[in-house]
Design a protein around this motif. Sequence first.
Motif, short mmCIF file in Angstrom:
data_model
loop_
_atom_site.label_atom_id
_atom_site.label_comp_id
_atom_site.label_asym_id
_atom_site.label_seq_id
_atom_site.Cartn_x
_atom_site.Cartn_y
_atom_site.Cartn_z
N PHE A 54 0.92 -1.17 0.01
CA PHE A 54 -0.03 -0.04 -0.07
C PHE A 54 0.74 1.39 -0.11
N GLN A 55 0.49 2.18 -0.71
CA GLN A 55 1.25 3.50 -0.76
C GLN A 55 0.86 4.22 0.60
N SER A 56 1.75 5.18 0.79
CA SER A 56 1.68 5.85 2.08
C SER A 56 0.49 7.07 2.01
N HIS A 57 0.14 7.22 3.00
CA HIS A 57 -0.91 8.14 3.21
C HIS A 57 -2.33 7.97 2.38
N THR A 58 -2.42 6.59 2.40
CA THR A 58 -3.79 6.14 1.63
C THR A 58 -4.56 5.33 2.79
N VAL A 59 -5.93 5.21 2.43
CA VAL A 59 -7.04 4.68 3.30
C VAL A 59 -7.56 3.50 2.58
N ILE A 71 -14.69 -9.37 12.67
CA ILE A 71 -14.53 -8.65 13.84
C ILE A 71 -15.23 -7.47 13.59
N ASP A 72 -14.65 -6.68 12.77
CA ASP A 72 -15.47 -5.35 12.28
C ASP A 72 -15.07 -4.94 10.91
N GLU A 73 -15.87 -4.10 10.36
CA GLU A 73 -15.36 -3.49 9.10
C GLU A 73 -14.71 -2.11 9.37
N VAL A 74 -13.70 -1.86 8.82
CA VAL A 74 -12.90 -0.68 9.20
C VAL A 74 -12.22 -0.04 7.94
N LEU A 75 -11.69 1.13 8.44
CA LEU A 75 -10.76 1.88 7.33
C LEU A 75 -9.36 1.81 7.95
N LEU A 76 -8.27 1.44 7.13
CA LEU A 76 -7.20 1.02 7.60
C LEU A 76 -6.31 2.26 6.98
N THR A 77 -5.69 3.23 7.66
CA THR A 77 -4.75 4.33 6.94
C THR A 77 -3.25 3.89 7.25
N VAL A 78 -2.64 4.08 6.19
CA VAL A 78 -1.26 3.67 6.06
C VAL A 78 -0.51 4.78 6.02
N SER A 79 0.71 5.05 6.78
CA SER A 79 1.73 5.98 6.69
C SER A 79 2.99 5.54 6.83
N ARG A 80 3.82 5.71 5.90
CA ARG A 80 5.08 4.85 5.62
C ARG A 80 6.21 5.84 6.52
N SER A 81 7.25 5.35 7.12
CA SER A 81 8.51 5.97 7.73
C SER A 81 9.07 6.60 6.38
N PRO A 82 9.73 7.61 6.55
CA PRO A 82 9.90 8.55 7.78
C PRO A 82 8.71 9.69 7.78
N ASN A 83 7.80 9.61 7.03
CA ASN A 83 6.71 10.69 7.15
C ASN A 83 5.41 10.34 7.47
N TYR A 85 3.58 10.28 11.52
CA TYR A 85 3.32 10.74 13.18
C TYR A 85 4.54 10.50 14.04
N THR A 86 4.89 9.12 13.99
CA THR A 86 5.92 8.66 14.78
C THR A 86 7.14 8.50 14.03
N ALA A 87 7.28 8.61 12.63
CA ALA A 87 8.60 8.70 12.00
C ALA A 87 8.69 7.23 11.66
N GLU A 88 7.83 6.42 12.04
CA GLU A 88 7.91 4.84 11.70
C GLU A 88 6.96 4.37 10.87
N ASP A 89 7.04 3.20 10.43
CA ASP A 89 5.64 2.84 9.59
C ASP A 89 4.39 2.76 10.51
N VAL A 90 3.25 3.22 10.34
CA VAL A 90 2.02 3.31 10.95
C VAL A 90 1.08 2.99 10.29
N VAL A 91 0.19 2.14 10.92
CA VAL A 91 -1.20 1.70 10.35
C VAL A 91 -2.09 2.28 11.51
N GLU A 92 -3.06 3.13 11.23
CA GLU A 92 -4.34 3.48 12.13
C GLU A 92 -5.39 2.66 11.62
#
Length: 135
Positions: A54-59, A71-83, A85-92
Motif C-alpha cells: 500500500f502507498q503511504s498516506h492512503t486509506v 470482527i469489524d469493518e474498518v478503514l485502515l490508514t497507512v503512513s510510511r516511515s519517515p513521513n 506521526y511517529t517517523a516509523e511505519d504506522v497503520v491506524e
Amino acid sequence: MALSYNTKDTIVALASSAGAGAIAVIRLSGERTFEISKKIFSLNNNSKKNISDFQSHTVHLGNIYDDEKIIDEVLLTVSRSPNSYTAEDVVEISCHGSRFIQQKIIQLTTFKAGINKSVHPHTLSHSMATHLLDD
C-alpha cells in the motif's frame, strides 16, 4: 520501577479517547506494523493486494478478522516511515467505537504480534513521570 521498552518494538494502542463513541482509532507503529496488520486485515474487494504494498498516506476499506470470523469493518490508514506521526511505519485502524470492538482488536493485534506484556495508560504515565524525574 520504570517500564522498560525497546525503541525497535512495534506498539499498539488506542489513539482516540478512551470509552465508547461513534468511532475509535487504534494505532500500530514500528518495524513490524505491516507484518502484524496483514495477519488481521483483508480488503473488502477480495483483492489479494498485500498491505506492505500500500502507498503511504492512503486509506483502505476492509475487515478485521480473527481467523475466519469478521470482527469489524474498518478503514485502515497507512503512513510510511519517515513521513508519519511517529517517523516509523504506522497503520491506524478506524473501527466502530464500542469498547468491546476496541478491546477485541487490540487483544487480537497483540496476540498476533506475540506481545505478552500488559501495559495500561496508568503504567505508561507512571513510567514516563518516573523516567522524567530520574533524569
